[in-house]
Design a protein around this motif. Structure first.
Motif, mmCIF file in Angstrom:
data_model
loop_
_atom_site.group_PDB
_atom_site.id
_atom_site.type_symbol
_atom_site.label_atom_id
_atom_site.label_comp_id
_atom_site.label_asym_id
_atom_site.label_seq_id
_atom_site.Cartn_x
_atom_site.Cartn_y
_atom_site.Cartn_z
ATOM 1 N N LEU A 38 3.826 3.007 -4.601
ATOM 2 C CA LEU A 38 3.833 2.038 -5.690
ATOM 3 C C LEU A 38 4.977 1.041 -5.511
ATOM 4 O O LEU A 38 4.810 -0.156 -5.750
ATOM 5 C CB LEU A 38 3.970 2.770 -7.033
ATOM 6 N N ALA A 39 6.126 1.538 -5.083
ATOM 7 C CA ALA A 39 7.280 0.653 -4.867
ATOM 8 C C ALA A 39 6.983 -0.359 -3.769
ATOM 9 O O ALA A 39 7.250 -1.559 -3.914
ATOM 10 C CB ALA A 39 8.511 1.480 -4.504
ATOM 11 N N VAL A 40 6.419 0.123 -2.657
ATOM 12 C CA VAL A 40 6.080 -0.781 -1.552
ATOM 13 C C VAL A 40 4.975 -1.745 -1.973
ATOM 14 O O VAL A 40 5.028 -2.945 -1.697
ATOM 15 C CB VAL A 40 5.646 0.032 -0.310
ATOM 16 N N GLY A 41 3.971 -1.211 -2.650
ATOM 17 C CA GLY A 41 2.857 -2.053 -3.092
ATOM 18 C C GLY A 41 3.304 -3.128 -4.057
ATOM 19 O O GLY A 41 2.816 -4.260 -4.008
ATOM 20 N N TYR A 42 4.248 -2.793 -4.933
ATOM 21 C CA TYR A 42 4.728 -3.783 -5.901
ATOM 22 C C TYR A 42 5.399 -4.951 -5.191
ATOM 23 O O TYR A 42 5.251 -6.106 -5.592
ATOM 24 C CB TYR A 42 5.708 -3.132 -6.875
ATOM 25 N N LEU A 43 6.148 -4.648 -4.130
ATOM 26 C CA LEU A 43 6.799 -5.715 -3.379
ATOM 27 C C LEU A 43 5.791 -6.642 -2.716
ATOM 28 O O LEU A 43 6.066 -7.821 -2.501
ATOM 29 C CB LEU A 43 7.723 -5.117 -2.312
ATOM 30 N N LEU A 44 4.602 -6.088 -2.387
ATOM 31 C CA LEU A 44 3.585 -6.879 -1.687
ATOM 32 C C LEU A 44 2.642 -7.600 -2.642
ATOM 33 O O LEU A 44 1.812 -8.392 -2.194
ATOM 34 C CB LEU A 44 2.769 -5.965 -0.764
ATOM 35 N N LEU A 45 2.764 -7.346 -3.950
ATOM 36 C CA LEU A 45 1.881 -8.016 -4.901
ATOM 37 C C LEU A 45 2.077 -9.529 -4.857
ATOM 38 O O LEU A 45 3.207 -10.006 -4.774
ATOM 39 C CB LEU A 45 2.168 -7.521 -6.327
ATOM 40 N N PRO A 46 1.005 -10.313 -4.914
ATOM 41 C CA PRO A 46 1.135 -11.775 -4.926
ATOM 42 C C PRO A 46 1.596 -12.306 -6.276
ATOM 43 O O PRO A 46 1.815 -13.489 -6.433
ATOM 44 C CB PRO A 46 -0.299 -12.247 -4.618
ATOM 45 N N PHE A 47 1.718 -11.427 -7.270
ATOM 46 C CA PHE A 47 2.166 -11.837 -8.595
ATOM 47 C C PHE A 47 3.090 -10.757 -9.147
ATOM 48 O O PHE A 47 3.148 -9.640 -8.641
ATOM 49 C CB PHE A 47 0.976 -12.038 -9.534
ATOM 50 N N ASP A 48 3.853 -11.100 -10.201
ATOM 51 C CA ASP A 48 4.753 -10.155 -10.836
ATOM 52 C C ASP A 48 4.103 -9.591 -12.095
ATOM 53 O O ASP A 48 3.453 -10.313 -12.847
ATOM 54 C CB ASP A 48 6.080 -10.834 -11.225
ATOM 55 N N LEU A 49 4.305 -8.296 -12.324
ATOM 56 C CA LEU A 49 3.804 -7.698 -13.559
ATOM 57 C C LEU A 49 4.535 -8.276 -14.766
ATOM 58 O O LEU A 49 3.975 -8.403 -15.841
ATOM 59 C CB LEU A 49 3.991 -6.173 -13.508
ATOM 60 N N ILE A 50 5.818 -8.617 -14.573
ATOM 61 C CA ILE A 50 6.597 -9.270 -15.623
ATOM 62 C C ILE A 50 6.737 -10.736 -15.229
ATOM 63 O O ILE A 50 7.400 -11.043 -14.241
ATOM 64 C CB ILE A 50 7.983 -8.628 -15.776
ATOM 65 N N PRO A 51 6.123 -11.680 -15.949
ATOM 66 C CA PRO A 51 6.167 -13.094 -15.562
ATOM 67 C C PRO A 51 7.590 -13.612 -15.415
ATOM 68 O O PRO A 51 8.495 -13.224 -16.159
ATOM 69 C CB PRO A 51 5.448 -13.795 -16.720
ATOM 70 N N ASP A 52 7.800 -14.510 -14.429
ATOM 71 C CA ASP A 52 9.130 -15.037 -14.158
ATOM 72 C C ASP A 52 9.673 -15.888 -15.291
ATOM 73 O O ASP A 52 10.882 -16.096 -15.389
ATOM 74 C CB ASP A 52 9.115 -15.882 -12.862
ATOM 75 N N PHE A 53 8.783 -16.431 -16.167
ATOM 76 C CA PHE A 53 9.299 -17.305 -17.208
ATOM 77 C C PHE A 53 9.979 -16.522 -18.337
ATOM 78 O O PHE A 53 10.620 -17.130 -19.199
ATOM 79 C CB PHE A 53 8.194 -18.203 -17.791
#
Length: 261
Positions: A38-53
């Motif tokens: 999950l940690a590795v997969g999260y780094l590879l996600l094209p988007f963030d679960l928590i929006p940058d704004f």
């Protein structure tokens, strides 16, 4: 200091190898393997679960979520298995052939067989701090453009339209005369009496800044806004703006219809 930085880089690389070995080892608990994946997969996600704004949290999610997942996984894995994998890495040809200087630096900084659990925490703390410093630098870059917008809003609220008009760039003034500017203000009740402003979407690229957010009026209405600013003589100026039609607080966002291009 430079040698310590190099040593940190080598250690981080070794940590990645450690995660790979743990994932491949059948003795690693399933839940721990899942957390590491999950940690590795999260780094590879094209988007963030928590929006940058989202302020602070949106910028620090990678620096907090990933280390948190790794730490949770390590608590589930037997210490003997982790130590065995560390020894396997330390005895591999890649690390055996390290120069004596590198070996001494590694031994003095991390110990003979790689970082211990407390030293791993130190690595994660450094990464988190770097993330916070990066966020602080980014946030600092947005303060002056947002300050310019709010200064114009204060001038409008105080009825000093000429002062508000002078916050526009030279190009903006060529496209919009003072009377037209005043007319746009008077068409929007929220802009005429802005009680508060929030700019969650901020982007600064060199001499250009784009800020999007919401203005709150005293009449319990809000207006969606977007500003583009440029630097003129080392000062931020508003080159274009968009003020949305006022809507009741809590109602879905409407179309932005008033604009200066």
């Amino acid at each position: 200091m430079l040698e310590k930085i190099r040593s940190l880089g080598r250690t981080l690389k070794r940590e990645v190898t450690l995660y790979q070995l743990l994932l491949q080892d059948q003795r690693t608990p399933i839940l721990a393997r899942f957390l590491l994946l999950l940690a590795v997969g999260y780094l590879l996600l094209p988007f963030d679960l928590i929006p940058d704004f989202i302020p602070v949290i949106g910028q620090l999610d990678d620096a907090l979520i990933v280390p948190g997942l790794v730490l949770c996984a390590f608590k589930l894995i037997p210490a003997a298995l982790i130590e065995e994998c560390r020894l396997t890495i330390a005895e591999s040809p890649v690390y055996v052939e390290m120069s004596r200087t590198e070996t001494c630096a590694r031994a003095g900084w991390w110990g003979e067989v790689g970082p211990t659990k407390s030293q791993t925490l130190r690595i994660l703390a450094v990464l988190s701090m770097l993330g916070m410093l990066g966020f602080g630098y980014w946030w600092g870059q947005t303060l002056k453009p947002v300050g310019m917008i709010r200064a114009q809003l204060r001038a409008i609220e105080e009825g000093e339209y000429w002062r508000a008009y002078n916050y526009l760039s030279a190009t903006a003034k060529e496209n919009l005369c003072f009377d037209e500017f005043v007319a746009l203000i008077q068409e929007n009740s929220v802009v005429m009496e802005p009680r508060d402003s929030t700019f969650l979407s901020r982007n600064v690229d060199g001499a250009t800044a784009i800020m999007s957010g919401v203005l709150e009026g005293y009449s319990e209405h809000v207006s969606d806004v977007r500003y583009v600013l440029v630097k003129e003589d080392d000062q931020w100026k508003i080159t274009s703006f968009e003020w949305g039609t006022p809507r009741p607080y809590g109602q879905e966002k409407g179309h932005i219809r008033q604009s200066l291009l």
